[in-house]
Write a protein that holds these residues in place. Sequence first.
Motif, PDB file in Angstrom:
ATOM      1  N   ASP A 381      12.473 -15.152  33.513  1.00 14.79           N
ATOM      2  CA  ASP A 381      13.549 -14.616  32.567  1.00 14.79           C
ATOM      3  C   ASP A 381      13.240 -13.782  31.485  1.00 14.79           C
ATOM      4  N   GLY A 382      12.329 -12.910  31.593  1.00 14.69           N
ATOM      5  CA  GLY A 382      12.340 -11.977  30.548  1.00 14.69           C
ATOM      6  C   GLY A 382      11.211 -12.285  29.496  1.00 14.69           C
ATOM      7  N   ARG A 383      10.554 -13.646  29.638  1.00 15.53           N
ATOM      8  CA  ARG A 383       9.628 -13.892  28.480  1.00 15.53           C
ATOM      9  C   ARG A 383       8.330 -13.079  28.593  1.00 15.53           C
ATOM     10  N   ASN A 384       7.889 -12.793  29.560  1.00 21.45           N
ATOM     11  CA  ASN A 384       6.462 -11.978  29.718  1.00 21.45           C
ATOM     12  C   ASN A 384       6.796 -11.026  31.082  1.00 21.45           C
ATOM     13  N   PRO A 385       7.393  -9.944  31.006  1.00 16.03           N
ATOM     14  CA  PRO A 385       7.541  -9.202  32.256  1.00 16.03           C
ATOM     15  C   PRO A 385       6.144  -8.620  32.623  1.00 16.03           C
ATOM     16  N   ALA A 386       5.350  -8.309  31.747  1.00 15.99           N
ATOM     17  CA  ALA A 386       4.222  -7.597  32.240  1.00 15.99           C
ATOM     18  C   ALA A 386       3.247  -8.426  33.147  1.00 15.99           C
ATOM     19  N   GLN A 387       3.156  -9.872  32.726  1.00 20.12           N
ATOM     20  CA  GLN A 387       2.595 -10.709  33.648  1.00 20.12           C
ATOM     21  C   GLN A 387       3.188 -10.965  34.903  1.00 20.12           C
ATOM     22  N   VAL A 388       4.463 -10.990  34.701  1.00 21.09           N
ATOM     23  CA  VAL A 388       5.058 -11.068  35.897  1.00 21.09           C
ATOM     24  C   VAL A 388       4.717 -10.030  37.123  1.00 21.09           C
ATOM     25  N   GLN A 389       4.834  -8.738  36.481  1.00 18.83           N
ATOM     26  CA  GLN A 389       4.593  -7.373  37.338  1.00 18.83           C
ATOM     27  C   GLN A 389       3.149  -7.593  37.762  1.00 18.83           C
ATOM     28  N   SER A 390       2.238  -7.940  36.992  1.00 20.87           N
ATOM     29  CA  SER A 390       0.965  -8.115  37.421  1.00 20.87           C
ATOM     30  C   SER A 390       0.634  -9.167  38.570  1.00 20.87           C
ATOM     31  N   ARG A 391       1.286 -10.124  38.602  1.00 22.48           N
ATOM     32  CA  ARG A 391       1.375 -11.144  39.731  1.00 22.48           C
ATOM     33  C   ARG A 391       1.994 -10.358  41.169  1.00 22.48           C
ATOM     34  N   VAL A 392       3.110  -9.726  40.899  1.00 16.00           N
ATOM     35  CA  VAL A 392       3.905  -8.879  42.039  1.00 16.00           C
ATOM     36  C   VAL A 392       2.929  -7.598  42.718  1.00 16.00           C
ATOM     37  N   ASP A 393       2.381  -7.104  41.460  1.00 15.21           N
ATOM     38  CA  ASP A 393       1.488  -6.087  42.134  1.00 15.21           C
ATOM     39  C   ASP A 393       0.374  -6.510  43.179  1.00 15.21           C
ATOM     40  N   SER A 394      -0.179  -7.755  42.524  1.00 16.83           N
ATOM     41  CA  SER A 394      -1.529  -8.373  43.487  1.00 16.83           C
ATOM     42  C   SER A 394      -0.931  -8.875  44.811  1.00 16.83           C
ATOM     43  N   TYR A 395       0.407  -9.422  44.745  1.00 15.79           N
ATOM     44  CA  TYR A 395       0.906  -9.989  45.961  1.00 15.79           C
ATOM     45  C   TYR A 395       1.374  -8.704  46.939  1.00 15.79           C
ATOM     46  N   GLN A 396       1.994  -7.513  46.252  1.00 23.08           N
ATOM     47  CA  GLN A 396       2.130  -6.444  47.216  1.00 23.08           C
ATOM     48  C   GLN A 396       1.069  -5.804  48.045  1.00 23.08           C
ATOM     49  N   HIS A 397      -0.192  -5.654  47.055  1.00 20.26           N
ATOM     50  CA  HIS A 397      -1.485  -5.101  47.333  1.00 20.26           C
ATOM     51  C   HIS A 397      -1.831  -6.092  48.682  1.00 20.26           C
ATOM     52  N   PHE A 398      -1.897  -7.396  48.446  1.00 20.73           N
ATOM     53  CA  PHE A 398      -2.313  -8.218  49.375  1.00 20.73           C
ATOM     54  C   PHE A 398      -1.530  -8.308  50.840  1.00 20.73           C
ATOM     55  N   THR A 399      -0.283  -8.188  50.661  1.00 22.00           N
ATOM     56  CA  THR A 399       0.443  -8.293  51.815  1.00 22.00           C
ATOM     57  C   THR A 399       0.151  -6.862  52.439  1.00 22.00           C
ATOM     58  N   GLN A 400       0.048  -6.043  51.758  1.00 18.76           N
ATOM     59  CA  GLN A 400      -0.231  -4.645  52.435  1.00 18.76           C
ATOM     60  C   GLN A 400      -1.602  -4.565  53.210  1.00 18.76           C
ATOM     61  N   LEU A 401      -2.561  -5.152  52.686  1.00 17.66           N
ATOM     62  CA  LEU A 401      -3.853  -5.334  53.034  1.00 17.66           C
ATOM     63  C   LEU A 401      -3.739  -6.259  54.719  1.00 17.66           C
ATOM     64  N   LEU A 402      -2.801  -7.322  54.636  1.00 11.64           N
ATOM     65  CA  LEU A 402      -2.435  -8.151  55.657  1.00 11.64           C
ATOM     66  C   LEU A 402      -1.426  -7.505  56.760  1.00 11.64           C
ATOM     67  N   GLY A 403      -0.904  -6.381  56.318  1.00 10.43           N
ATOM     68  CA  GLY A 403      -0.313  -5.537  57.248  1.00 10.43           C
ATOM     69  C   GLY A 403       1.211  -6.215  57.535  1.00 10.43           C
ATOM     70  N   VAL A 404       1.901  -6.913  56.398  1.00 15.45           N
ATOM     71  CA  VAL A 404       3.110  -7.315  56.436  1.00 15.45           C
ATOM     72  C   VAL A 404       3.960  -6.847  55.148  1.00 15.45           C
ATOM     73  N   ALA A 405       5.147  -6.763  55.468  1.00 14.88           N
ATOM     74  CA  ALA A 405       6.214  -6.519  54.259  1.00 14.88           C
ATOM     75  C   ALA A 405       6.249  -7.708  53.339  1.00 14.88           C
ATOM     76  N   PRO A 406       6.263  -7.422  52.102  1.00 15.93           N
ATOM     77  CA  PRO A 406       6.333  -8.569  51.050  1.00 15.93           C
ATOM     78  C   PRO A 406       7.706  -9.160  50.958  1.00 15.93           C
ATOM     79  N   GLY A 407       8.466  -8.755  51.541  1.00 19.30           N
ATOM     80  CA  GLY A 407       9.884  -9.743  51.599  1.00 19.30           C
ATOM     81  C   GLY A 407      10.643  -9.473  50.237  1.00 19.30           C
ATOM     82  N   ASP A 408      11.747 -10.104  50.117  1.00 15.80           N
ATOM     83  CA  ASP A 408      12.725  -9.841  49.163  1.00 15.80           C
ATOM     84  C   ASP A 408      12.204 -10.959  48.018  1.00 15.80           C
ATOM     85  N   ASN A 409      13.264 -10.630  46.802  1.00 14.43           N
ATOM     86  CA  ASN A 409      12.884 -11.460  45.479  1.00 14.43           C
ATOM     87  C   ASN A 409      11.567 -11.569  45.141  1.00 14.43           C
ATOM     88  N   LEU A 410      11.055 -10.485  44.616  1.00 17.20           N
ATOM     89  CA  LEU A 410       9.869 -10.627  44.252  1.00 17.20           C
ATOM     90  C   LEU A 410       9.490 -11.204  42.814  1.00 17.20           C
TER      91      LEU A 410
END
Length: 412
Positions: A381-410
Amino acid sequence: MNFTTPHLRARLAKRPVRTGLVLGAALGVVVGTAFFVVESPEMSLAGDSVGGPITGFAGKCVDVADGNSTSGTTVQLYDCNGTPAQQWSNPGDGTLRAFGKCLDIRGGGTADAADVQLWDCNGGPAQQWVVSQANDIVNPAANKCLDVRAYNSANRTPLQIWPCQGAENEKWYLSGGGSPAPEPDVPPADEGGNGGNGGGGEDESTSGFVVSEAQFNEMFPNRNALYNYEGLKAALSAYPAFATSGDDTVKKREAAAFLANIGHETAGLLYSVEQNTANYSAYCDAAQPYGCPAGQDAYHGRGPIQLSWNYNYKAAGDALGIDLLNNPDLVETDAAVAWKTGLWYWNTQTGPGTMTGHDAIVNGAGFGQTIRTINGALECDGRNPAQVQSRVDSYQHFTQLLGVAPGDNLSC
């Protein structure tokens, strides 16, 4: 990152802990928020009078002590040996029988750690057992599972009833006689490759996990030796629904989401223990009836979720069948235990969120809800968007590595 993670201390502190299975009146079992119907009491045993072994923890068998058919004899864990003391039958009335007598809770008790014994069959609730789809043997009257005491695999360890937690010492495999069914360390693998894993090396068909060892190493090239792949695989049996629920895409998304979050918490699985030693004495809540038997400074953050506080070590230990209250160092010295504490939180705790991490992915709520569960009070809810984005970036990287789309509501 110093791995002091005060948000974990906040989210784990003095909150209700929900663990285990809750049996409903219609013999339904609730695991987190997922519901499934318990199977019929009928078991895969060979007939009414000729039974077979029940194999469990460490590949050992449910055994009547010393082959003694007297009522009141302890039922225990013992090396499988094919003797009559390990032959169990079910006549279809919900009982389990050896020597013509029934598996029974001593004194008709329903409390945690009540012993089981052999006793004259009387049709009472202490002799009724239901086998769940998750390989639990449940006594409905107590709402508890048949359990190996203290997670001890030694011969002659008594069996008891304990709140169902999905731990290895509560899993049982039924046979129709002959050789006991083996206890798998990981979910059984399919034949051949799955065609969906990038990164080369071992894939799900040989590892039993949707993330291969080569992919895991690519995700965490600088990880601490504690967080090894074999330890992770060994921990999977504690929560068999993890990364095995849904289709292949859902399985991989859940694995990626878990690994992205705990990677963020530990600077890429680099830190296994809280770095700020000045905090160590702060995590003993002396008001708890069991106190801090391992010492005032013993309950600082450890493992992939930085498990902290004496009551959280007790809650996680009770759920896993491991005495972490008296042996908290296991979380930083035993790879499987460390991973199991991370899976315990992911699969059973909601933290500041409204659902577990497991449910967020399996039920389609999205990766953002896992962030809310892990650290929503300080990041969402906007408290620390940089930390949220860091998690999202890792998740997107890992799903790409596993060959699947990350889905919605990241994001949260």
